[in-house]
Scaffold this motif. Structure first.
Motif, PDB file in Angstrom:
ATOM      1  N   ILE A  62      10.489 -19.524 -45.448  1.00 34.42           N
ATOM      2  CA  ILE A  62      11.471 -18.641 -44.816  1.00 34.42           C
ATOM      3  C   ILE A  62      10.970 -17.198 -44.852  1.00 34.42           C
ATOM      4  CG2 ILE A  62      13.799 -17.674 -44.990  1.00 34.42           C
ATOM      5  CD1 ILE A  62      14.638 -20.501 -46.110  1.00 34.42           C
ATOM      6  N   ARG A  63      10.468 -16.765 -45.992  1.00 37.00           N
ATOM      7  CA  ARG A  63       9.976 -15.392 -46.125  1.00 37.00           C
ATOM      8  C   ARG A  63       8.838 -15.095 -45.154  1.00 37.00           C
ATOM      9  NH1 ARG A  63      10.007 -15.299 -52.679  1.00 37.00           N
ATOM     10  NH2 ARG A  63      12.008 -14.269 -52.952  1.00 37.00           N
ATOM     11  N   SER A  64       7.988 -16.093 -44.912  1.00 36.50           N
ATOM     12  CA  SER A  64       6.851 -15.883 -44.008  1.00 36.50           C
ATOM     13  C   SER A  64       7.168 -16.338 -42.579  1.00 36.50           C
ATOM     14  CB  SER A  64       5.612 -16.592 -44.549  1.00 36.50           C
ATOM     15  OG  SER A  64       5.850 -17.982 -44.651  1.00 36.50           O
ATOM     16  N   ALA A  65       8.442 -16.649 -42.309  1.00 36.88           N
ATOM     17  CA  ALA A  65       8.918 -17.046 -40.969  1.00 36.88           C
ATOM     18  C   ALA A  65       8.165 -18.264 -40.437  1.00 36.88           C
ATOM     19  CB  ALA A  65       8.843 -15.875 -40.001  1.00 36.88           C
TER      20      ALA A  65
ATOM     21  N   ILE B 219       6.999 -25.443 -41.149  1.00 32.77           N
ATOM     22  CA  ILE B 219       7.135 -26.096 -42.461  1.00 32.77           C
ATOM     23  C   ILE B 219       8.564 -26.568 -42.659  1.00 32.77           C
ATOM     24  CG2 ILE B 219       7.151 -25.687 -44.966  1.00 32.77           C
ATOM     25  CD1 ILE B 219       4.652 -24.009 -44.606  1.00 32.77           C
ATOM     26  N   LEU B 220       9.529 -25.725 -42.302  1.00 30.54           N
ATOM     27  CA  LEU B 220      10.939 -26.096 -42.468  1.00 30.54           C
ATOM     28  C   LEU B 220      11.309 -27.299 -41.610  1.00 30.54           C
ATOM     29  CD1 LEU B 220      12.613 -22.578 -42.494  1.00 30.54           C
ATOM     30  CD2 LEU B 220      12.123 -24.040 -44.445  1.00 30.54           C
TER      31      LEU B 220
ATOM     32  N   PRO C  73      13.626 -33.428 -43.875  1.00 33.40           N
ATOM     33  CA  PRO C  73      14.521 -34.401 -43.237  1.00 33.40           C
ATOM     34  C   PRO C  73      15.767 -33.732 -42.668  1.00 33.40           C
ATOM     35  CG  PRO C  73      13.922 -35.089 -45.470  1.00 33.40           C
ATOM     36  CD  PRO C  73      13.391 -33.704 -45.274  1.00 33.40           C
ATOM     37  N   GLY C  74      16.079 -34.052 -41.412  1.00 37.47           N
ATOM     38  CA  GLY C  74      17.284 -33.539 -40.781  1.00 37.47           C
ATOM     39  C   GLY C  74      17.155 -32.156 -40.167  1.00 37.47           C
ATOM     40  N   ILE C  75      16.042 -31.472 -40.405  1.00 34.56           N
ATOM     41  CA  ILE C  75      15.853 -30.119 -39.874  1.00 34.56           C
ATOM     42  C   ILE C  75      14.931 -30.193 -38.657  1.00 34.56           C
ATOM     43  CG2 ILE C  75      14.995 -27.783 -40.333  1.00 34.56           C
ATOM     44  CD1 ILE C  75      17.329 -28.351 -42.096  1.00 34.56           C
ATOM     45  N   GLY C  76      15.481 -29.898 -37.492  1.00 32.59           N
ATOM     46  CA  GLY C  76      14.692 -29.839 -36.274  1.00 32.59           C
ATOM     47  C   GLY C  76      14.151 -28.446 -36.052  1.00 32.59           C
ATOM     48  N   LYS C  77      13.429 -28.275 -34.965  1.00 27.49           N
ATOM     49  CA  LYS C  77      12.807 -26.983 -34.675  1.00 27.49           C
ATOM     50  C   LYS C  77      13.844 -25.866 -34.510  1.00 27.49           C
ATOM     51  CE  LYS C  77       9.357 -24.872 -31.646  1.00 27.49           C
ATOM     52  NZ  LYS C  77       8.624 -24.244 -32.700  1.00 27.49           N
ATOM     53  N   LYS C  78      14.923 -26.129 -33.770  1.00 27.30           N
ATOM     54  CA  LYS C  78      15.932 -25.086 -33.548  1.00 27.30           C
ATOM     55  C   LYS C  78      16.649 -24.713 -34.846  1.00 27.30           C
ATOM     56  CE  LYS C  78      16.826 -25.923 -28.698  1.00 27.30           C
ATOM     57  NZ  LYS C  78      17.811 -26.226 -27.672  1.00 27.30           N
ATOM     58  N   THR C  79      16.969 -25.717 -35.649  1.00 27.90           N
ATOM     59  CA  THR C  79      17.629 -25.433 -36.927  1.00 27.90           C
ATOM     60  C   THR C  79      16.692 -24.656 -37.847  1.00 27.90           C
ATOM     61  OG1 THR C  79      18.950 -27.433 -36.695  1.00 27.90           O
ATOM     62  CG2 THR C  79      18.819 -26.470 -38.895  1.00 27.90           C
ATOM     63  N   ALA C  80      15.414 -25.024 -37.861  1.00 26.00           N
ATOM     64  CA  ALA C  80      14.429 -24.313 -38.682  1.00 26.00           C
ATOM     65  C   ALA C  80      14.340 -22.852 -38.255  1.00 26.00           C
ATOM     66  CB  ALA C  80      13.066 -24.993 -38.582  1.00 26.00           C
ATOM     67  N   GLU C  81      14.320 -22.611 -36.954  1.00 21.66           N
ATOM     68  CA  GLU C  81      14.260 -21.231 -36.454  1.00 21.66           C
ATOM     69  C   GLU C  81      15.522 -20.456 -36.819  1.00 21.66           C
ATOM     70  OE1 GLU C  81      13.505 -21.929 -32.310  1.00 21.66           O
ATOM     71  OE2 GLU C  81      11.348 -22.214 -32.639  1.00 21.66           O
ATOM     72  N   ARG C  82      16.671 -21.128 -36.771  1.00 23.16           N
ATOM     73  CA  ARG C  82      17.929 -20.473 -37.137  1.00 23.16           C
ATOM     74  C   ARG C  82      17.930 -20.119 -38.624  1.00 23.16           C
ATOM     75  NH1 ARG C  82      21.472 -24.314 -36.736  1.00 23.16           N
ATOM     76  NH2 ARG C  82      21.265 -24.467 -34.495  1.00 23.16           N
ATOM     77  N   ILE C  83      17.431 -21.028 -39.454  1.00 29.64           N
ATOM     78  CA  ILE C  83      17.355 -20.773 -40.902  1.00 29.64           C
ATOM     79  C   ILE C  83      16.493 -19.538 -41.168  1.00 29.64           C
ATOM     80  CG2 ILE C  83      16.440 -21.648 -43.087  1.00 29.64           C
ATOM     81  CD1 ILE C  83      17.343 -24.472 -42.140  1.00 29.64           C
TER      82      ILE C  83
ATOM     83  N   LEU D  44      16.077 -12.975 -48.221  1.00 26.43           N
ATOM     84  CA  LEU D  44      15.172 -13.447 -49.266  1.00 26.43           C
ATOM     85  C   LEU D  44      14.049 -12.463 -49.570  1.00 26.43           C
ATOM     86  CD1 LEU D  44      14.808 -17.209 -48.276  1.00 26.43           C
ATOM     87  CD2 LEU D  44      16.310 -16.199 -49.979  1.00 26.43           C
ATOM     88  N   GLY D  45      13.912 -11.427 -48.778  1.00 24.52           N
ATOM     89  CA  GLY D  45      12.875 -10.433 -49.026  1.00 24.52           C
ATOM     90  C   GLY D  45      11.548 -10.816 -48.403  1.00 24.52           C
ATOM     91  N   PRO D  46      10.526  -9.969 -48.600  1.00 21.33           N
ATOM     92  CA  PRO D  46       9.218 -10.204 -47.988  1.00 21.33           C
ATOM     93  C   PRO D  46       8.491 -11.372 -48.650  1.00 21.33           C
ATOM     94  CG  PRO D  46       9.103  -8.325 -49.451  1.00 21.33           C
ATOM     95  CD  PRO D  46      10.544  -8.742 -49.392  1.00 21.33           C
ATOM     96  N   PRO D  47       7.479 -11.929 -47.951  1.00 22.10           N
ATOM     97  CA  PRO D  47       6.703 -13.025 -48.541  1.00 22.10           C
ATOM     98  C   PRO D  47       6.019 -12.579 -49.825  1.00 22.10           C
ATOM     99  CG  PRO D  47       6.058 -12.641 -46.246  1.00 22.10           C
ATOM    100  CD  PRO D  47       7.017 -11.568 -46.634  1.00 22.10           C
ATOM    101  N   LEU D  48       5.921 -13.498 -50.754  1.00 20.33           N
ATOM    102  CA  LEU D  48       5.244 -13.193 -52.011  1.00 20.33           C
ATOM    103  C   LEU D  48       3.757 -13.490 -51.867  1.00 20.33           C
ATOM    104  CD1 LEU D  48       7.727 -14.763 -54.553  1.00 20.33           C
ATOM    105  CD2 LEU D  48       7.544 -12.389 -53.881  1.00 20.33           C
ATOM    106  N   GLU D  49       2.930 -12.571 -52.278  1.00 20.82           N
ATOM    107  CA  GLU D  49       1.482 -12.763 -52.242  1.00 20.82           C
ATOM    108  C   GLU D  49       1.020 -13.037 -53.673  1.00 20.82           C
ATOM    109  OE1 GLU D  49      -0.112 -12.914 -49.451  1.00 20.82           O
ATOM    110  OE2 GLU D  49       1.625 -12.314 -48.282  1.00 20.82           O
ATOM    111  N   THR D  50       1.327 -14.220 -54.162  1.00 15.82           N
ATOM    112  CA  THR D  50       0.997 -14.550 -55.550  1.00 15.82           C
ATOM    113  C   THR D  50       0.296 -15.885 -55.615  1.00 15.82           C
ATOM    114  OG1 THR D  50       3.035 -15.751 -55.936  1.00 15.82           O
ATOM    115  CG2 THR D  50       3.096 -13.384 -56.355  1.00 15.82           C
ATOM    116  N   ALA D  51      -0.065 -16.285 -56.804  1.00  9.42           N
ATOM    117  CA  ALA D  51      -0.702 -17.580 -57.018  1.00  9.42           C
ATOM    118  C   ALA D  51       0.267 -18.723 -56.803  1.00  9.42           C
ATOM    119  CB  ALA D  51      -1.275 -17.652 -58.433  1.00  9.42           C
TER     120      ALA D  51
END
Length: 180
Positions: free
Chosen positions: A102-105, A109-110, A114-124, A132-139
């Motif tokens: 989600i953070r990296s849009a 992956i979303l 199960p149960g999550i289609g492309k439109k629902t993933a984009e809405r999420i 959730l804030g910016p993507p984490l650049e960590t290990a």
């Protein structure tokens, strides 16, 4: 509202658990990760709980940790994502991996959950990215990728995560190929 339960596991399936708390049996809907973290029947368990009140029923959703519960609550805040769908999605993708996607849009992956289609993933992504804030650049990202790869090879999620975390603690500079 019930927020946490601790008791004896009477019965468990991939999607539900029955917990005996001082003689009262509570049926909880659970994710696959929670199922994997539950002890065998007869063992003691403590679960984080979300209570969902409907017109005709009171449903309890149980989670093995606060992180998974928090992600569930974020998911059900999204338009057209109810508790059942959120629970299904968290059975397919770990809370940490979902948060990173989600953070990296990364709706692709979303949409594998199960149960999550492309439109629902984009809405999420659209509704939760800023929450959730910016993507984490960590290990954590290579560790999540390693866990996902091991799950695809047939290993249980909880077992894969514990093993990967142990290896990363011993060797923080390990690359993804060696980790897998």
């Amino acid at each position: 509202m019930i927020a946490r339960l601790k008791g004896k596991v009477i019965r468990k399936t991939f999607s539900e658990a029955l917990l005996d708390v001082h003689g009262v049996g509570y049926r909880l809907f659970i994710t696959l990760a929670t199922y994997e973290n539950l002890p065998s029947e007869g063992g003691e368990a403590a679960l984080e709980v979300v209570t969902v009140a409907r017109e005709d029923a009171l449903h309890l959703y149980g989670f093995h940790d606060a992180d998974e519960k928090e992600m569930f609550l974020k998911l059900v805040s999204v338009t057209r994502v109810g508790p059942k769908l959120a629970c299904q999605a968290l059975s397919g993708i770990s809370a940490g991996r979902m948060r990173n996607a989600i953070r990296s849009a990364d709706a692709d992956i979303l949409s594998r959950a199960p149960g999550i289609g492309k439109k629902t993933a984009e809405r999420i992504v659209m509704e939760l990215k800023d929450k959730l804030g910016p993507p984490l650049e960590t290990a954590a990202t290579p560790a999540d990728d390693a866990v996902a790869a091991l799950e695809n090879l047939g290993y249980k999620g909880a077992q894969a995560r514990k093993t990967v975390e142990q290896i990363v603690r011993q060797n923080p500079a390990i690359d993804l190929g060696e980790l897998i």
